[in-house]
Design a protein around this motif. Structure first.
Motif, short mmCIF file in Angstrom:
data_model
loop_
_atom_site.label_atom_id
_atom_site.label_comp_id
_atom_site.label_asym_id
_atom_site.label_seq_id
_atom_site.Cartn_x
_atom_site.Cartn_y
_atom_site.Cartn_z
N LYS A 10 -12.15 1.00 7.69
CA LYS A 10 -12.46 2.38 7.42
C LYS A 10 -12.25 2.85 6.08
CE LYS A 10 -12.60 7.08 9.31
NZ LYS A 10 -11.53 8.01 10.13
N GLN A 11 -10.98 2.74 5.81
CA GLN A 11 -10.50 2.84 4.33
C GLN A 11 -10.71 1.78 3.23
OE1 GLN A 11 -7.01 5.23 3.78
NE2 GLN A 11 -6.81 5.81 6.32
N GLY A 12 -11.49 0.87 3.53
CA GLY A 12 -11.73 -0.42 2.70
C GLY A 12 -10.80 -1.16 2.24
N ILE A 13 -9.88 -1.76 3.48
CA ILE A 13 -9.23 -2.61 3.30
C ILE A 13 -9.15 -3.62 4.10
CG2 ILE A 13 -6.39 -2.97 3.30
CD1 ILE A 13 -6.12 -0.05 2.64
N TYR A 14 -9.03 -4.86 3.60
CA TYR A 14 -9.22 -6.07 4.56
C TYR A 14 -7.97 -6.39 5.18
CZ TYR A 14 -13.23 -6.86 1.43
OH TYR A 14 -14.50 -6.78 0.94
N VAL A 15 -8.11 -7.21 6.20
CA VAL A 15 -7.17 -7.68 7.39
C VAL A 15 -7.01 -9.20 6.94
CG1 VAL A 15 -6.42 -7.87 9.65
CG2 VAL A 15 -8.05 -6.05 8.78
N HIS A 16 -5.81 -9.62 6.70
CA HIS A 16 -5.38 -10.87 6.96
C HIS A 16 -4.38 -11.19 8.01
CE1 HIS A 16 -3.89 -15.01 5.82
NE2 HIS A 16 -2.47 -14.45 5.67
N LEU A 17 -4.58 -11.81 9.09
CA LEU A 17 -3.70 -11.92 10.20
C LEU A 17 -2.78 -12.89 9.99
CD1 LEU A 17 -5.53 -12.07 13.70
CD2 LEU A 17 -3.70 -10.22 12.78
#
Ligand SMILES: *[C@@H]1O[C@H](CO)[C@@H](O)[C@H](O)[C@H]1NC(C)=O
Ligand SMILES: *[C@@H]1O[C@H](CO)[C@@H](O)[C@H](O)[C@H]1NC(C)=O
Ligand SMILES: *[C@@H]1O[C@H](CO)[C@@H](O)[C@H](O)[C@H]1NC(C)=O
Ligand SMILES: *[C@@H]1O[C@H](CO)[C@@H](O)[C@H](O)[C@H]1NC(C)=O
Length: 404
Positions: free
Chosen positions: A145-152
């Protein structure tokens, strides 16, 4: 300054903003590129979720939204979100995912309920049936929602503070490190995270290290690394062919030395990018904690020779390399000493990505101590503000330099 440009246009052309997240990502020799072909540099922070409770930290002090807003205020673009395989073992073998309430009770004993109530007060969207994985979902949703990517990142098998050579999570076959359950857990999260709109990548395992007691584990060498890591990468790619896969090295992920040059790993085995049919999904990751270094050139040469030279045009395996962990005390002027100043300069100079350790102020529990103060955390104890505004100003320079 690509991000700034997008943001400043976004007000006038909402369609541009709607284009986020531009997934899936892939690699193009040493670059990570988004689905439009634009370069992407990892510029972010580690958010731990692999501790004893196995829930992303901080929620007893702050809402997910407010924590994500802090990351956003720095203009970071990615979070390295850590998880433990034990969470998936519970889902698969022990009757399903555990509720928040039980997770806190199990890890914190009689104080668990108080902390659980504090989490609900700050995050009223949760309730008595919310599970741990639903918290990860909520974190991923807010990041998107805030334009940030996820790296698990698979940080541990058993949920606990990482990493030591005697914690039973060091190497394949170590006390808690069941290789089949590890691959199953990775497969599960690769599949599950298809539902996270800004999910871009996964790290197969945090810091491999030689266990003190080697009785039950496989031989600690590059051949074992190759066999196990390639098997896991195949499983992840089959489960979710869209995401990038980060490969970490030996000795607490400080060494990927034989990879850039496709050197003999033992028995004639070599790592050859060209042997993968998903070569454009593979990324290398290294860690560095030479916090008492007195010479930047030696840090720089070490990083380069231990793996960053995969960035070089001359590398046989030319690939992106990301510094997924580095960090230092925020309780003093470490930000101004050789180590921090050096990384702040050289990593952006190499156009390499990075995620700093750590987005925290305190942990639910660490090494048996509840409400553990994290002096390396970017945030103060109660997660309400920065711990050291001078250190944050310096970090901002690194962020800005990485967007050039
Ligand atoms: C990515 O950055 C490099 C170095 O600045 C540049 O050579 C390359 O053309 C860029 N790629 C794109 C697609 O912008
Ligand atoms: C409880 O929380 C979960 C996940 O956060 C949500 O899916 C569910 O709808 C909530 N239940 C109620 C009764 O609010
Ligand atoms: C996937 O995401 C959608 C939209 O956020 C949500 O409604 C749905 O429940 C999610 N599915 C799973 C399996 O988490
Ligand atoms: C949080 O910590 C800061 C600094 O340590 C303090 O000023 C503030 O009052 C605390 N806030 C709460 C809600 O405890």
């Amino acid at each position: 300054m690509r991000l700034l440009k997008v943001l400043s246009c976004a007000a006038t052309f909402p369609a541009l903003l709607a284009a986020f997240p531009n997934v899936p990502f892939k690699t193009s020799n040493r670059w990570v590129v988004d689905s439009t072909g634009a370069n992407f540099t990892y510029i972010g922070v580690n958010w731990p979720g692999a501790g004893d409770v196995m829930i992303p930290e901080g929620l007893q002090y702050a809402s997910i939204e407010s924590i994500v807003s802090k990351i956003k205020s720095l203009k970071m673009n990615v979070v390295r979100l850590t998880f433990a395989i034990e969470m998936i073992d519970d889902i698969k073998d022990n009757g399903g995912d555990v509720t928040l309430q039980s997770a806190f009770s199990k890890a914190l004993g009689s104080d668990g309920n108080t902390v659980y109530q504090q989490v609900l007060r700050n995050n009223p969207q949760f309730n008595s049936s919310t599970t741990r994985l639903q918290v990860f979902d909520a974190v991923a949703a807010e990041l998107a929602k805030q334009g940030i990517y996820v790296h698990l990142d698979n940080h541990m098998s058993k949920g606990a503070w990482c990493c030591s050579t005697n914690d039973g999570n060091a190497w394949f076959g170590d006390t808690y490190f069941n290789t089949e359950k590890w691959k199953r857990g990775l497969q599960y999260m690769a599949e599950h995270s298809k539902n996270w709109s800004s999910m871009i990548s996964i790290g197969l395992r945090n810091e491999f290290r030689k266990p003190d007691i080697t009785g039950s584990s496989l031989a600690y060498n590059w051949q074992t690394w190759y066999t196990q890591v390639v098997a896991a990468a195949n499983v992840v790619n089959a489960a979710n062919p869209d995401i990038l896969i980060h490969l970490s090295g030996l000795d607490f992920d400080t060494k990927l030395t034989p990879i850039p040059g496709a050197d003999d790993l033992g028995g004639g085995q070599r790592f050859q990018l060209s042997s993968f049919n998903y070569a454009n999904k593979l990324v290398l990751e290294l860690h560095n904690y030479q916090t008492s270094a007195t010479n930047c050139d030696s840090i720089k040469n070490g990083l380069w020779n231990n793996g960053f030279k995969a960035l070089d045009a001359a590398a046989k395996n030319r690939m992106p390399v990301v510094l997924t962990e580095f960090g230092f005390s925020q309780a003093d002027n470490s930000y101004n000493r050789v180590y921090a100043s050096c990384l702040r300069r050289i990593i952006p100079e190499w156009d390499a990505g990075w995620t700093v350790w750590v987005l925290a102020g305190s942990y639910y529990i660490r090494s048996g101590r509840q409400d553990y103060e994290e002096t390396w955390g970017l945030l103060n104890h109660n997660w309400t503000g920065w711990r050291n505004t001078n250190a944050i100003a310096a970090l901002q320079q690194m962020i800005d330099a990485s967007y050039r």
